[in-house]
Structures are given as C-alpha cells and as structure tokens.
Motif scaffolding. Structure first.
Motif, PDB file in Angstrom:
ATOM      1  N   LEU A 154     -34.664  90.301 -11.454  1.00 53.24           N
ATOM      2  CA  LEU A 154     -33.921  89.266 -10.713  1.00 53.24           C
ATOM      3  C   LEU A 154     -35.118  88.458 -10.220  1.00 53.24           C
ATOM      4  CD1 LEU A 154     -31.506  87.437  -9.918  1.00 53.24           C
ATOM      5  CD2 LEU A 154     -31.174  89.209  -7.786  1.00 53.24           C
ATOM      6  N   VAL A 155     -35.523  87.270 -10.323  1.00 52.13           N
ATOM      7  CA  VAL A 155     -36.659  86.533  -9.789  1.00 52.13           C
ATOM      8  C   VAL A 155     -36.216  85.448  -8.981  1.00 52.13           C
ATOM      9  CG1 VAL A 155     -38.737  85.093 -10.124  1.00 52.13           C
ATOM     10  CG2 VAL A 155     -38.154  87.024 -11.647  1.00 52.13           C
ATOM     11  N   LEU A 156     -36.446  85.624  -7.513  1.00 55.14           N
ATOM     12  CA  LEU A 156     -35.912  84.456  -6.665  1.00 55.14           C
ATOM     13  C   LEU A 156     -37.009  83.526  -6.465  1.00 55.14           C
ATOM     14  CD1 LEU A 156     -34.381  87.112  -4.167  1.00 55.14           C
ATOM     15  CD2 LEU A 156     -33.540  86.107  -6.197  1.00 55.14           C
ATOM     16  N   ALA A 157     -36.753  82.408  -6.548  1.00 54.65           N
ATOM     17  CA  ALA A 157     -37.715  81.293  -6.586  1.00 54.65           C
ATOM     18  C   ALA A 157     -36.952  80.008  -5.898  1.00 54.65           C
ATOM     19  CB  ALA A 157     -38.142  80.898  -7.877  1.00 54.65           C
ATOM     20  N   ILE A 158     -36.025  80.321  -4.992  1.00 56.92           N
ATOM     21  CA  ILE A 158     -35.396  79.370  -4.199  1.00 56.92           C
ATOM     22  C   ILE A 158     -36.365  78.892  -3.153  1.00 56.92           C
ATOM     23  CG2 ILE A 158     -33.179  79.633  -5.142  1.00 56.92           C
ATOM     24  CD1 ILE A 158     -32.596  81.594  -2.777  1.00 56.92           C
ATOM     25  N   LYS A 159     -35.728  78.157  -2.058  1.00 52.18           N
ATOM     26  CA  LYS A 159     -36.431  77.774  -0.862  1.00 52.18           C
ATOM     27  C   LYS A 159     -36.041  78.885  -0.002  1.00 52.18           C
ATOM     28  CE  LYS A 159     -36.868  72.914  -1.583  1.00 52.18           C
ATOM     29  NZ  LYS A 159     -38.254  72.574  -1.676  1.00 52.18           N
ATOM     30  N   PRO A 160     -36.975  79.437   0.604  1.00 50.38           N
ATOM     31  CA  PRO A 160     -36.836  80.607   1.731  1.00 50.38           C
ATOM     32  C   PRO A 160     -35.514  80.431   2.603  1.00 50.38           C
ATOM     33  CG  PRO A 160     -39.020  80.012   1.791  1.00 50.38           C
ATOM     34  CD  PRO A 160     -38.380  78.854   0.964  1.00 50.38           C
ATOM     35  N   GLN A 161     -35.373  78.787   3.046  1.00 50.48           N
ATOM     36  CA  GLN A 161     -34.102  78.718   3.835  1.00 50.48           C
ATOM     37  C   GLN A 161     -32.804  78.689   3.065  1.00 50.48           C
ATOM     38  OE1 GLN A 161     -36.758  76.666   3.382  1.00 50.48           O
ATOM     39  NE2 GLN A 161     -36.317  74.498   3.100  1.00 50.48           N
ATOM     40  N   GLY A 162     -33.041  78.633   1.890  1.00 53.30           N
ATOM     41  CA  GLY A 162     -31.701  78.919   1.164  1.00 53.30           C
ATOM     42  C   GLY A 162     -31.180  80.344   0.853  1.00 53.30           C
ATOM     43  N   LEU A 163     -31.968  81.228   1.113  1.00 55.11           N
ATOM     44  CA  LEU A 163     -31.481  82.871   1.015  1.00 55.11           C
ATOM     45  C   LEU A 163     -30.310  82.945   1.588  1.00 55.11           C
ATOM     46  CD1 LEU A 163     -32.239  85.428  -0.425  1.00 55.11           C
ATOM     47  CD2 LEU A 163     -33.503  85.914   1.724  1.00 55.11           C
ATOM     48  N   GLU A 164     -30.189  82.527   2.825  1.00 53.89           N
ATOM     49  CA  GLU A 164     -28.796  83.155   3.429  1.00 53.89           C
ATOM     50  C   GLU A 164     -27.558  82.542   2.593  1.00 53.89           C
ATOM     51  OE1 GLU A 164     -27.412  85.475   6.221  1.00 53.89           O
ATOM     52  OE2 GLU A 164     -29.476  84.972   6.352  1.00 53.89           O
TER      53      GLU A 164
END
Length: 273
Positions: free
Chosen positions: A70-80
């Motif tokens: 699972l690769v996470l490449a969203i904007k950091p502020q979008g994690l929540e």
C-alpha cells in the motif's frame, strides 16, 4: 540489502498526483502489470485516467482487496481524512510505503492500526524523471522480503538509501529532499552573475542552465568523487581557481550550505510535530 528486489503481486496506490503519478509510471515502465495495481484518487487528472485505461490499472475500485503493498502519496494534511477508509487495506501482511512528508511511522501506525510493516520514505523532485534520490527507513516489524519489495517500488524512480534510523529522515529531507531547489538557485544566481558580468540575460540564462545540467550529468556518470572532478577543471592560478577562492573562503559556500541544511532539518522536525 541482500536478495533481489521484486515488485509486489498486488499494489494499491493512494494519491495519483505528481509524485504518485511519477511512481506509477516508473513501476509500469519496470514491467509491473497494470492488472496488479489499483489507484485510489478522488480527483484523478485526465492523463491519469488515460494511463490507467491504457495499462489496465483499476481506478477507484469499489471494494479493493487487502494488497501486498500500500503506497501512500497523498498530501500529508489529507491523511487524517483518508485514514478511516485506508485502515482496512493495511493488514498485518501489507507493507505500507509512505512518501508523506512529516508523517512518522508512529503517526501512520496510529491511523492504520492493523499495519505492522511500515516504510517511511523521502523522495525528491527528480523522481519525476526517474533520477530521484530517496532516503527510506523501515519499522522493526518489516521483513527482509518486504524491504526488498519497498526497495523495488522506490528504486523505480531513482537511487535509494536505506537509513539505520527514522531519526535521519529530517536530515535526508534537508539534503536531498530540498536539495533540488538549492541546485536551481545555483543556476539562477550563476545566470544573474553572468548578466552582472556583461552577458545578455537570455545568453546568461542558457549558459547557466546548461552548465548546471551538464555538470550534474557528468557527476552522475563519473566514478570520481565531486572533489576530484572539481580539481580536474581547476588549473593552478587560472580563472576557476580565482572563483573558487571566493566560494571556498571561510565565509563562502561551505558554511552557507551547512547553515541552509541545518535550517531545513530544523524546520522538518518542526513540521513533524
């Protein structure tokens, strides 16, 4: 790292913007079948829609299965906001690879409670042309096979350095993460100095741009250390030596670069909270 790096049998990419899109293009170019990949992005670009269609990549599947990676490449502020939907996908057998700046392994595990193997990575902008430099650190639960998988995913876009500790990520951010901007600034200031020396602005800009690009390519291809390459183009008492006398002075480029990297590292720590 021992053993060969292998791309995963199943992969979900979350976030298909500039970095995520560049990574996907690298994996496909390295032979990863599109049928193994799913992309989750609520607002994919037209180019991404076409890329997925052309390669048989599943775009925003209704019920994706738990993947090997699972690769996470969203904007950091979008994690929540995304965490609730992502948590079921990050199981005990999944290696989570995150390129989210400032989000620690602990941050990710808090939001993905079933995840065990987590790799935190910091790529840089040249990853978009597969010439990136990435620093990576893995959680203790990450197996050697999962590290190889993560390495294959990250190496599709350039060089990868594995770090002994996640604590070194902020230093990586300051050196290679922010480093391309330092190089671009060098080209800017070299062109401006050329104008001050009498060159037309367009000529100075082209000469500075090609000089930085050419020197970078030479550095990438040559087995010699940067210091040796510098000495090779510096004749005693010549023009280059005169310029380097300024740049290598006690108040020259060396201390400025140390201060710049220290400031970037300090800010990276602040952003990580």
């Amino acid at each position: 790292m021992s053993g060969s790096a292998t791309l995963p049998a199943s992969l979900i990419l979350v976030g298909a913007g500039k970095m995520g899109g560049a990574m996907l293009e690298g994996w496909l170019a390295d032979g990863l079948p599109g049928a193994r990949v799913a992309v989750i992005d609520p607002n994919p670009s037209a180019a991404m829609v076409e890329l997925c269609r052309a390669h048989g990549v599943s775009l925003n599947p209704a019920a994706p299965a738990e993947p090997e990676a699972l690769v996470l490449a969203i904007k950091p502020q979008g994690l929540e906001a995304a965490a609730e939907g992502l948590a079921p996908l990050a199981g005990p057998g999944t290696v989570v690879v995150s390129v989210l700046a400032g989000k620690t392994v602990a941050n990710l595990k808090d939001r993905l409670p079933r995840a065990r193997a987590v790799v935190r990575a910091m790529p840089n902008l040249p990853a978009s042309i597969r010439r990136g430099a990435t620093g990576a650190a893995a959680s203790p639960e990450t197996s050697e096979e999962q590290r190889r998988t993560a390495h294959a995913l990250l190496a599709s876009n350039g060089h990868v350095e594995w770090l002994e500790s996640e604590d070194l990520i902020d230093a990586v951010t300051a050196v290679s993460g922010s480093g391309p901007a330092y190089v671009f600034l060098l080209a800017e200031t070299l062109a401006a100095a050329g104008v001050a020396a009498g060159l037309p602005p367009d000529v100075a800009a082209r000469l500075a741009r090609q000089t930085v690009a050419g020197a970078g390519e030479l550095l990438g291809q040559s087995p010699e250390e940067p210091g040796s390459l510098r000495q090779n183009v510096t004749s005693p008492g010549g023009t280059t030596a005169a310029a380097l006398g300024v740049l290598m002075a006690e108040d020259g480029l060396g201390p400025l670069m140390r201060d710049a990297v220290a400031a970037a590292k300090r800010r990276a720590g602040e952003l990580a909270g």
